[in-house]
Design an enzyme around this catalytic site. Structure first.
Site, PDB file in Angstrom:
ATOM      1  N   SER A   1      20.763  88.113  63.543  1.00 44.05           N
ATOM      2  CA  SER A   1      21.221  89.502  63.631  1.00 44.05           C
ATOM      3  C   SER A   1      21.670  89.928  62.249  1.00 44.05           C
ATOM      4  O   SER A   1      21.744  89.120  61.320  1.00 44.05           O
ATOM      5  CB  SER A   1      22.402  89.616  64.614  1.00 44.05           C
ATOM      6  OG  SER A   1      23.543  88.948  64.096  1.00 44.05           O
TER       7      SER A   1
ATOM      8  N   ASP B   1      29.948 101.649  74.278  1.00 46.51           N
ATOM      9  CA  ASP B   1      30.273 101.132  72.962  1.00 46.51           C
ATOM     10  C   ASP B   1      31.513 101.847  72.446  1.00 46.51           C
ATOM     11  O   ASP B   1      31.775 102.998  72.812  1.00 46.51           O
ATOM     12  CB  ASP B   1      29.103 101.353  71.994  1.00 46.51           C
ATOM     13  CG  ASP B   1      29.120 100.387  70.812  1.00 46.51           C
ATOM     14  OD1 ASP B   1      28.432  99.351  70.897  1.00 46.51           O
ATOM     15  OD2 ASP B   1      29.831 100.664  69.828  1.00 46.51           O
TER      16      ASP B   1
ATOM     17  N   TYR C   1      38.519  83.646  67.662  1.00 45.51           N
ATOM     18  CA  TYR C   1      37.246  83.841  68.357  1.00 45.51           C
ATOM     19  C   TYR C   1      36.934  82.674  69.290  1.00 45.51           C
ATOM     20  O   TYR C   1      36.521  82.871  70.443  1.00 45.51           O
ATOM     21  CB  TYR C   1      36.148  84.001  67.303  1.00 45.51           C
ATOM     22  CG  TYR C   1      34.785  84.350  67.817  1.00 45.51           C
ATOM     23  CD1 TYR C   1      34.449  85.672  68.142  1.00 45.51           C
ATOM     24  CD2 TYR C   1      33.800  83.370  67.942  1.00 45.51           C
ATOM     25  CE1 TYR C   1      33.173  85.997  68.583  1.00 45.51           C
ATOM     26  CE2 TYR C   1      32.519  83.689  68.381  1.00 45.51           C
ATOM     27  CZ  TYR C   1      32.212  85.007  68.697  1.00 45.51           C
ATOM     28  OH  TYR C   1      30.955  85.325  69.144  1.00 45.51           O
TER      29      TYR C   1
ATOM     30  N   SER D   1      30.355  82.109  73.845  1.00 45.65           N
ATOM     31  CA  SER D   1      29.738  81.691  72.593  1.00 45.65           C
ATOM     32  C   SER D   1      29.824  80.179  72.480  1.00 45.65           C
ATOM     33  O   SER D   1      30.725  79.547  73.056  1.00 45.65           O
ATOM     34  CB  SER D   1      30.459  82.324  71.400  1.00 45.65           C
ATOM     35  OG  SER D   1      30.071  81.725  70.180  1.00 45.65           O
TER      36      SER D   1
ATOM     37  N   LYS E   1      36.524  82.990  73.313  1.00 44.54           N
ATOM     38  CA  LYS E   1      35.258  82.663  73.958  1.00 44.54           C
ATOM     39  C   LYS E   1      35.403  81.497  74.937  1.00 44.54           C
ATOM     40  O   LYS E   1      34.698  81.431  75.950  1.00 44.54           O
ATOM     41  CB  LYS E   1      34.198  82.350  72.900  1.00 44.54           C
ATOM     42  CG  LYS E   1      33.747  83.581  72.110  1.00 44.54           C
ATOM     43  CD  LYS E   1      33.197  84.677  73.013  1.00 44.54           C
ATOM     44  CE  LYS E   1      32.397  85.718  72.250  1.00 44.54           C
ATOM     45  NZ  LYS E   1      31.865  86.789  73.128  1.00 44.54           N
TER      46      LYS E   1
ATOM     47  N   ASP F   1      36.492 101.883  74.963  1.00 44.56           N
ATOM     48  CA  ASP F   1      37.315 100.843  74.350  1.00 44.56           C
ATOM     49  C   ASP F   1      37.658  99.869  75.466  1.00 44.56           C
ATOM     50  O   ASP F   1      38.457 100.181  76.353  1.00 44.56           O
ATOM     51  CB  ASP F   1      38.578 101.460  73.750  1.00 44.56           C
ATOM     52  CG  ASP F   1      39.545 100.428  73.185  1.00 44.56           C
ATOM     53  OD1 ASP F   1      39.279  99.216  73.328  1.00 44.56           O
ATOM     54  OD2 ASP F   1      40.575 100.827  72.624  1.00 44.56           O
ATOM     55  N   VAL F   2      37.032  98.700  75.450  1.00 40.98           N
ATOM     56  CA  VAL F   2      37.172  97.769  76.573  1.00 40.98           C
ATOM     57  C   VAL F   2      38.591  97.234  76.740  1.00 40.98           C
ATOM     58  O   VAL F   2      38.929  96.696  77.801  1.00 40.98           O
ATOM     59  CB  VAL F   2      36.178  96.595  76.467  1.00 40.98           C
ATOM     60  CG1 VAL F   2      34.747  97.088  76.588  1.00 40.98           C
ATOM     61  CG2 VAL F   2      36.397  95.798  75.186  1.00 40.98           C
TER      62      VAL F   2
END
Length: 248
Positions: free
Chosen positions: A191, A39, A156, A143, A160, A64-65
């Site tokens: 969530s 994370d 986004y 998504s 996705k 950090d991806v």
């Protein structure tokens, strides 16, 4: 003791300190996997790993991806702790919602970098390890926004959708090396983030769901387990919608 679906597998899950990522980590541990909880918030990752059972089964790693070096370090930490990665789940993500007219270039870049570049880093780095060992599974989180496009989410939705194309292209490249790559497209999942949305927006989304309810994070985790395990041994390059029938 019955054999579990991920017995003695090493799994790496990004964005796993909370939400869907944590639910996946929890299920994977229950199914016999040792897990790296990665994370951007390293402290939260360590707390999550402790909750999952501590260093024998879970380790927290800051990652950090968007940084290839960070992803390399994450995978090296997995190998040092538990052995080379067997299952890679690219789940890390952020939102910076705004209409296209109001969205800043920085908001666009941030979302594209975390979701699309971050997933690419995870796929290419994990696949490089897996192809040498002739085995491994990768699960990417797309998504429903990547299928239909959502107002206020040009960044986004683009990211996705890109993950779907990336999943299929990468799956073709490594299938003959024994590596499988698939994707999940969640719909409305309950969530902290989704429950904070205005009631009107929530009600509108609920009206679009034939099953009449939001999904739970555990229901995404179940599909991730299916794709990570041998239950899906003849599947690669597929995209599974987990949406309650929304926009089918």
């Amino acid at each position: 003791m019955p054999t579990t679906l991920l017995d003695n597998k090493t799994a790496v899950i990004t964005g796993a300190a909370q939400g869907i990522g944590y639910a996946i980590a929890e299920l994977f541990v229950a199914e016999g996997s040792r897990v790296i909880v990665a994370d951007i918030d390293g402290a939260a990752a360590e707390v999550a790993a402790k909750q999952l059972g501590g260093p024998d089964v879970a380790r927290g790693v800051r990652c950090d991806v968007t940084s290839a070096d960070d992803v390399d370090a994450m995978l090296a930490a997995a190998a040092d702790a538990f052995g080379p990665v067997d299952v890679m789940v690219n789940n890390a993500g952020i939102t910076r919602d705004a209409t296209m007219r109001n969205m800043t270039e920085d908001q666009f870049d941030q979302v594209i970098n975390v979701h699309l570049k971050g997933t690419w880093n995870g796929v290419r780095k994990a696949a490089a390890i897996m192809r040498e060992r002739k085995t491994g599974t990768i699960v990417n989180l797309s998504s429903l926004s990547g299928k239909v496009g959502m107002v206020g989410q040009t960044n986004y939705s683009a990211a996705k959708a890109g993950i779907v194309g990336m999943t299929k292209a990468a799956a073709k490249e490594v299938a003959h090396h024994g590596v499988r790559i698939n994707a999940i497209q969640p719909g409305l999942i309950r969530s902290a983030m989704t429950e904070a949305m205005p009631q009107k927006a929530w009600d509108q989304k609920m009206a679009e769901i034939p099953m009449g309810r939001a999904g739970e994070v555990a229901e995404i985790a179940n599909v991730a387990l299916f794709l990570a395990s041998d239950m899906s041994s003849y599947m690669t390059g597929t995209v599974l919608e987990v949406t309650g029938g929304r926009f089918m």
